[in-house]
Motif scaffolding. Structure first.
Motif, mmCIF file in Angstrom:
data_model
loop_
_atom_site.group_PDB
_atom_site.id
_atom_site.type_symbol
_atom_site.label_atom_id
_atom_site.label_comp_id
_atom_site.label_asym_id
_atom_site.label_seq_id
_atom_site.Cartn_x
_atom_site.Cartn_y
_atom_site.Cartn_z
ATOM 1 N N VAL A 1 72.911 40.287 23.128
ATOM 2 C CA VAL A 1 71.625 40.778 22.656
ATOM 3 C C VAL A 1 71.399 42.129 23.308
ATOM 4 C CG1 VAL A 1 69.335 39.936 22.411
ATOM 5 C CG2 VAL A 1 70.842 38.091 22.563
ATOM 6 N N PRO A 2 70.945 42.760 22.075
ATOM 7 C CA PRO A 2 70.437 44.294 22.420
ATOM 8 C C PRO A 2 69.544 44.260 23.613
ATOM 9 C CG PRO A 2 70.438 44.206 20.176
ATOM 10 C CD PRO A 2 70.565 42.658 20.817
ATOM 11 N N ARG A 3 69.668 45.309 24.642
ATOM 12 C CA ARG A 3 68.736 45.734 25.698
ATOM 13 C C ARG A 3 67.718 47.056 25.403
ATOM 14 N NH1 ARG A 3 70.214 42.342 30.104
ATOM 15 N NH2 ARG A 3 71.777 40.875 29.188
ATOM 16 N N THR B 1 65.643 53.534 24.734
ATOM 17 C CA THR B 1 67.086 53.668 24.053
ATOM 18 C C THR B 1 67.409 52.128 23.997
ATOM 19 O OG1 THR B 1 67.596 55.745 24.917
ATOM 20 C CG2 THR B 1 69.285 54.420 24.191
ATOM 21 N N GLN B 2 68.118 51.901 22.720
ATOM 22 C CA GLN B 2 68.598 50.480 22.632
ATOM 23 C C GLN B 2 69.956 50.610 23.242
ATOM 24 O OE1 GLN B 2 69.189 48.336 18.767
ATOM 25 N NE2 GLN B 2 67.679 47.279 19.365
ATOM 26 N N ILE B 3 70.335 49.426 23.854
ATOM 27 C CA ILE B 3 71.815 49.196 24.483
ATOM 28 C C ILE B 3 72.472 48.327 24.256
ATOM 29 C CG2 ILE B 3 72.988 49.395 26.753
ATOM 30 C CD1 ILE B 3 71.633 52.040 26.400
ATOM 31 N N PHE B 4 73.691 48.235 23.519
ATOM 32 C CA PHE B 4 74.671 47.294 23.629
ATOM 33 C C PHE B 4 75.698 47.160 24.431
ATOM 34 C CE2 PHE B 4 72.814 48.114 19.452
ATOM 35 C CZ PHE B 4 72.584 46.808 18.853
ATOM 36 N N VAL B 5 76.026 46.129 25.062
ATOM 37 C CA VAL B 5 77.103 45.945 26.023
ATOM 38 C C VAL B 5 78.292 45.340 25.437
ATOM 39 C CG1 VAL B 5 77.655 44.713 28.094
ATOM 40 C CG2 VAL B 5 75.513 45.577 27.996
ATOM 41 N N ASN B 6 79.283 46.036 25.228
ATOM 42 C CA ASN B 6 80.561 45.409 24.549
ATOM 43 C C ASN B 6 81.311 44.727 25.377
ATOM 44 O OD1 ASN B 6 82.923 45.075 22.757
ATOM 45 N ND2 ASN B 6 82.946 47.381 22.327
ATOM 46 N N ARG C 1 68.257 37.915 31.869
ATOM 47 C CA ARG C 1 68.106 37.813 30.408
ATOM 48 C C ARG C 1 69.558 37.235 29.901
ATOM 49 N NH1 ARG C 1 63.733 38.804 31.602
ATOM 50 N NH2 ARG C 1 62.477 40.531 30.893
ATOM 51 N N MET C 2 70.169 36.549 30.567
ATOM 52 C CA MET C 2 71.534 36.034 30.303
ATOM 53 C C MET C 2 71.158 34.723 29.494
ATOM 54 S SD MET C 2 73.340 33.924 33.354
ATOM 55 C CE MET C 2 74.693 33.766 32.518
#
Length: 332
Positions: A196-198, A215-220, A264-265
């Motif tokens: 889910v975006p952070r 800034t929107q962060i995506f964890v790949n 936030r998991m």
């Protein structure tokens, strides 16, 4: 099955009926929404085009959301009417708790939990709990059919531990190889590949990069779990890698984060853990699995369809035969 499992936790009843289309329509709308969320939108790059909605994405999303919220809203209204008529559940479910919470004080202020708020929250729970689990189960069976030796090991473990009875939740702790199969499936095919975006709360310097506030962060996590720096032979489906390892998916090992980490998991981890293990074990223990004529394990399509969740590009097609208990005895 997944839909009814979460439905019973929320509404104390099955909400998918083979004779009705409501559940099927909701599930289809959920899949379309998750796919639409990750599509490139021209209006994101040229904000002055937002009012025009050149690709019609906003219009499509509104239609899908209206349909899904309408589904959960109808069930909420039904419960409110039952409560007004004096009909209440002996054991409270999630919806009862939410309705009881309406108007309560939270930190000195009213919780202001409206009927619409509840309907939206329930819709999000249904959406998050169904598509992710079904996708993971499909990937697990795909990998087992692609790797017959692994399938035989799982069958042997189930025959030894479960025997003649049906698989029960208490059996899972005694099925280490099955647990390893689930972990390996989640490693190669995480249900939510970018999590889910952070959002960055303040200007941050990280590993030489300047990341501005908001800034929107995506964890790949898909790429992390295939990194050869952390995994030996990372592209091979090999459950044995987890048998002699303490690496788990509960957020403490950063090379393996299918459910995220920290505060936030994924809050549905316990539900997903039980559903995945029990379902996959039951499917293997109860049925003989085979591929369609002319299809061999090496020809199974494992292409992915990228969306908010990671689905197979082509649905898995198999032939199932109900296995008798005598067949299980013969294999023991």
């Amino acid at each position: 099955m997944n839909f009814n499992a979460i439905g019973n936790a929320i509404f104390s009843k099955d909400i998918v009926n083979p004779q009705l289309n409501n559940g099927t329509e909701f599930f289809t709308s959920t899949a379309q929404t998750l796919e639409l969320v990750t599509k490139s939108n021209v209006a994101d790059y040229f904000p002055w085009l937002r009012w025009l909605d050149p690709q019609g994405m906003k219009k499509k999303m509104k239609q899908l959301m209206r349909r899904m919220i309408g589904f959960s809203s109808a069930l909420v209204k039904e419960r409110i009417l039952d409560r007004k008529n004096g009909k209440r559940n002996e054991k409270k479910d999630f919806l009862d708790v939410m309705l009881d919470f309406q108007g309560n004080q939270l930190d000195g202020e009213s919780a202001n939990l409206s009927e619409r708020n509840i309907s939206i929250g329930i819709q999000e729970l249904l959406q998050a709990a169904t598509d992710t689990s079904t996708s993971t189960i499909e990937w697990a069976m795909t990998e087992l059919l692609r790797n017959p030796e692994v399938m035989r090991k799982v069958e042997a473990e189930l025959n030894q531990v479960v025997g003649l009875k049906k698989v029960e939740e208490g059996d899972i702790r005694n099925l280490p190889y099955l647990q390893a199969v689930v972990k390996e499936t989640l490693r190669l095919h995480p249900a939510v590949p970018l999590l889910v975006p952070r959002s960055v709360r303040e200007d941050t310097e990280f590993m030489g990069y300047s990341i501005p506030k908001n800034t929107q962060i995506f964890v790949n996590v898909w790429a992390i779990a295939r990194d050869p720096a952390s995994w030996d032979d990372p592209l091979t489906f090999k459950p044995e890698r987890f048998l002699s390892s303490d690496v788990d998916y509960k957020g403490q090992h950063f090379q393996f984060l299918p459910f995220g980490a920290g505060r936030r998991m994924c809050v549905g981890l316990p539900f997903a853990q039980n559903m995945l293990h029990c379902t996959i074990a039951s499917l293997i223990h109860s049925f003989e699995w085979s591929l369609e004529d002319g299809i061999t394990p090496d020809k199974i399509n494992v292409e992915e369809r990228l969306g908010l969740t990671l689905r197979k590009a082509d649905p898995l097609k198999v032939v199932l035969k109900l296995r008798s208990m005598q067949e299980n005895v013969a294999k023991m």
